[in-house]
Design a protein around this motif. Structure first.
Motif, PDB file in Angstrom:
ATOM      1  N   VAL A 153       1.016  -1.172  -0.192  1.00 12.79           N
ATOM      2  CA  VAL A 153       0.155   0.103  -0.230  1.00 12.79           C
ATOM      3  C   VAL A 153       0.789   0.954   0.070  1.00 12.79           C
ATOM      4  N   VAL A 154       2.164   1.530   0.912  1.00  8.62           N
ATOM      5  CA  VAL A 154       2.844   2.708   0.549  1.00  8.62           C
ATOM      6  C   VAL A 154       3.124   2.466  -0.673  1.00  8.62           C
ATOM      7  N   GLU A 155       4.170   1.422  -1.297  1.00 10.36           N
ATOM      8  CA  GLU A 155       4.522   1.217  -2.324  1.00 10.36           C
ATOM      9  C   GLU A 155       3.391   2.292  -3.488  1.00 10.36           C
ATOM     10  N   ALA A 156       2.841   1.583  -3.439  1.00  8.87           N
ATOM     11  CA  ALA A 156       1.118   2.352  -4.439  1.00  8.87           C
ATOM     12  C   ALA A 156       0.921   3.336  -4.027  1.00  8.87           C
ATOM     13  N   VAL A 157       0.856   3.929  -3.121  1.00 10.55           N
ATOM     14  CA  VAL A 157       1.172   5.406  -2.203  1.00 10.55           C
ATOM     15  C   VAL A 157       2.117   6.196  -3.300  1.00 10.55           C
ATOM     16  N   PHE A 158       3.720   5.768  -3.010  1.00 14.34           N
ATOM     17  CA  PHE A 158       4.616   6.671  -3.254  1.00 14.34           C
ATOM     18  C   PHE A 158       4.592   6.862  -5.189  1.00 14.34           C
ATOM     19  N   ILE A 159       4.144   5.197  -6.003  1.00 10.91           N
ATOM     20  CA  ILE A 159       3.814   5.530  -7.190  1.00 10.91           C
ATOM     21  C   ILE A 159       3.295   6.088  -7.349  1.00 10.91           C
ATOM     22  N   GLY A 160       2.022   5.735  -6.892  1.00  9.78           N
ATOM     23  CA  GLY A 160       0.799   6.526  -7.381  1.00  9.78           C
ATOM     24  C   GLY A 160       0.916   8.491  -7.484  1.00  9.78           C
ATOM     25  N   THR A 161       1.379   8.546  -6.330  1.00 15.78           N
ATOM     26  CA  THR A 161       1.317  10.253  -6.052  1.00 15.78           C
ATOM     27  C   THR A 161       2.427  10.699  -7.954  1.00 15.78           C
ATOM     28  N   ILE A 162       3.549   9.946  -7.484  1.00 15.56           N
ATOM     29  CA  ILE A 162       4.040  10.668  -8.757  1.00 15.56           C
ATOM     30  C   ILE A 162       3.272   9.714 -10.374  1.00 15.56           C
ATOM     31  N   GLY A 163       2.554   9.586 -10.633  1.00 13.94           N
ATOM     32  CA  GLY A 163       1.468   9.284 -11.504  1.00 13.94           C
ATOM     33  C   GLY A 163       0.160  10.379 -11.544  1.00 13.94           C
ATOM     34  N   LEU A 164       0.492  11.351 -10.251  1.00 14.79           N
ATOM     35  CA  LEU A 164      -0.763  12.172 -10.719  1.00 14.79           C
ATOM     36  C   LEU A 164       0.198  13.491 -10.480  1.00 14.79           C
ATOM     37  N   LEU A 185      12.009   4.297 -13.312  1.00 13.22           N
ATOM     38  CA  LEU A 185      13.050   3.962 -14.108  1.00 13.22           C
ATOM     39  C   LEU A 185      13.977   3.844 -13.679  1.00 13.22           C
ATOM     40  N   PHE A 186      13.797   5.219 -13.329  1.00 12.65           N
ATOM     41  CA  PHE A 186      14.903   6.524 -12.592  1.00 12.65           C
ATOM     42  C   PHE A 186      15.293   5.453 -11.379  1.00 12.65           C
ATOM     43  N   ILE A 187      14.508   6.096 -10.228  1.00 12.68           N
ATOM     44  CA  ILE A 187      13.736   5.261  -9.253  1.00 12.68           C
ATOM     45  C   ILE A 187      15.030   3.578  -8.758  1.00 12.68           C
ATOM     46  N   PHE A 188      14.124   3.105  -9.940  1.00 17.01           N
ATOM     47  CA  PHE A 188      14.557   1.772  -9.323  1.00 17.01           C
ATOM     48  C   PHE A 188      15.512   1.319  -9.883  1.00 17.01           C
ATOM     49  N   TYR A 221      21.979   6.277   0.696  1.00 18.93           N
ATOM     50  CA  TYR A 221      21.202   6.432   1.770  1.00 18.93           C
ATOM     51  C   TYR A 221      20.059   6.595   0.576  1.00 18.93           C
ATOM     52  N   VAL A 222      20.248   6.833  -1.071  1.00 19.23           N
ATOM     53  CA  VAL A 222      19.856   7.355  -2.129  1.00 19.23           C
ATOM     54  C   VAL A 222      18.534   6.837  -2.153  1.00 19.23           C
ATOM     55  N   LEU A 223      19.049   5.148  -1.756  1.00 16.08           N
ATOM     56  CA  LEU A 223      18.432   3.949  -2.252  1.00 16.08           C
ATOM     57  C   LEU A 223      17.121   4.011  -1.276  1.00 16.08           C
ATOM     58  N   LEU A 224      17.634   4.428   0.003  1.00 19.94           N
ATOM     59  CA  LEU A 224      16.080   4.559   0.144  1.00 19.94           C
ATOM     60  C   LEU A 224      14.468   5.189  -0.518  1.00 19.94           C
TER      61      LEU A 224
END
Length: 303
Positions: A153-164, A185-188, A221-224
């Motif tokens: 759910v947390v990852e969905a919120v993070f990824i979803g807000t990037i899309g929004l 892709l840059f984040i991953f 810590y960028v990988l956080l």
């Protein structure tokens, strides 16, 4: 006291009810999970005929594979849903109608986000009968499953807000979708390559120094903000193996006693939720018509 349903979320619910697409997605998703689970399950029972015992490793393997399939589906589905959420309203010329109602811009954004989270929860809930196969033999606790769903759910919120964010920024859904997937892709991948680049640079600098140990310190810590690293860390922890996060971090220095690495999953989730809040704030400000009016008035005064 009843909680009032977000009108935008309510509208999306009605669209889901009338559309067959979400049902097809859920069906395909569960079919894939079921086939993978039963294939491993069959192989496990077939092997037990000769060994006389059920291997614990095979049971955990079912859980790991199903967890990664869930995460993979999340990465593929959520950006596609949110990247066209606001830009799609613009293309259909319905955004101005939404803004002319009593709804505030942040309510529109949150309603769209809630609808995308609903898909994640639907996929997670409908897959419970398949995932429950793991509990027949033990090894994975219900608490582990709940933590997994929380992380999803947390990852969905993070990824979803990037899309929004990109959906509110661009008028065309195509542009918003392309930039959303490019950013992800840059984040991953890009964050890991960045850390690898810093490590290579530090290694080159220390070549001339005898008995030097390369350590990139805080650059790790960028990988956080990388959901894949956090997810892999949780799964490796639940599977009872060596810490995947510690293994990754120790490639770039010695982080055995580092507190951030020790509590990586929790810290990562907090940072990603904080970034999600920033994306929501920017997105709602971008579609706020009052903001444009204020800027226009300021421009007039300056002239």
């Amino acid at each position: 006291m009843l909680v009032k349903l977000n009108p935008v979320f309510g509208k999306e619910l009605r669209i889901f009810e009338r559309s067959i697409k979400i049902s097809v997605v859920i069906f395909i998703y569960n079919i894939i999970l079921a086939l993978v689970a039963f294939a491993i399950f069959y192989d496990m029972l077939h092997t037990s005929r000769f060994t006389g015992s059920v291997e614990y490793k095979s049971i955990i393997q079912i859980y790991i594979i199903m967890a990664y399939i869930q995460f993979g589906m999340l990465i593929l589905i959520i950006p596609g849903l949110t990247a066209g959420a606001i830009s799609g309203e613009r293309e259909r010329q319905t955004l101005d109608i939404l803004l002319s109602t009593q709804l505030k811009p942040w309510q529109i954004i949150m309603g769209k986000l809630q609808s995308s989270l609903l898909v994640v929860l639907l996929l997670a809930t409908t897959s419970l009968p398949i995932v429950s196969i793991v509990f027949v033999f033990g090894g994975i606790k219900i608490v582990d499953l709940l933590i997994l769903i929380l992380l999803l759910v947390v990852e969905a919120v993070f990824i979803g807000t990037i899309g929004l964010f990109f959906s509110s920024l661009f008028k065309k859904t195509t542009s918003a979708t392309v930039l959303t997937y490019t950013t992800l892709l840059f984040i991953f991948v890009g964050t890991y390559l960045f850390v690898q680049g810093v490590y290579s640079f530090e290694q080159t600098k220390n070549t001339a120094i005898v008995d030097s140990v390369t350590d990139i310190k805080g650059a790790i810590y960028v990988l956080l903000i990388n959901p894949i690293i956090t997810f892999a860390g949780l799964i490796s922890k639940q599977a009872g193996g060596s810490s995947e996060i510690m293994s990754i971090c120790n490639q770039f220095g010695n982080y055995d006693n580092n507190l951030v690495v020790k509590y990586w999953i929790g810290i990562s989730m907090v940072i990603q939720l904080a970034l999600s809040t920033v994306f929501v704030v920017i997105a709602q400000a971008k579609i706020n018509p009052l903001r444009e009016c204020k800027l226009f008035k300021k421009g007039k005064r300056n002239t």
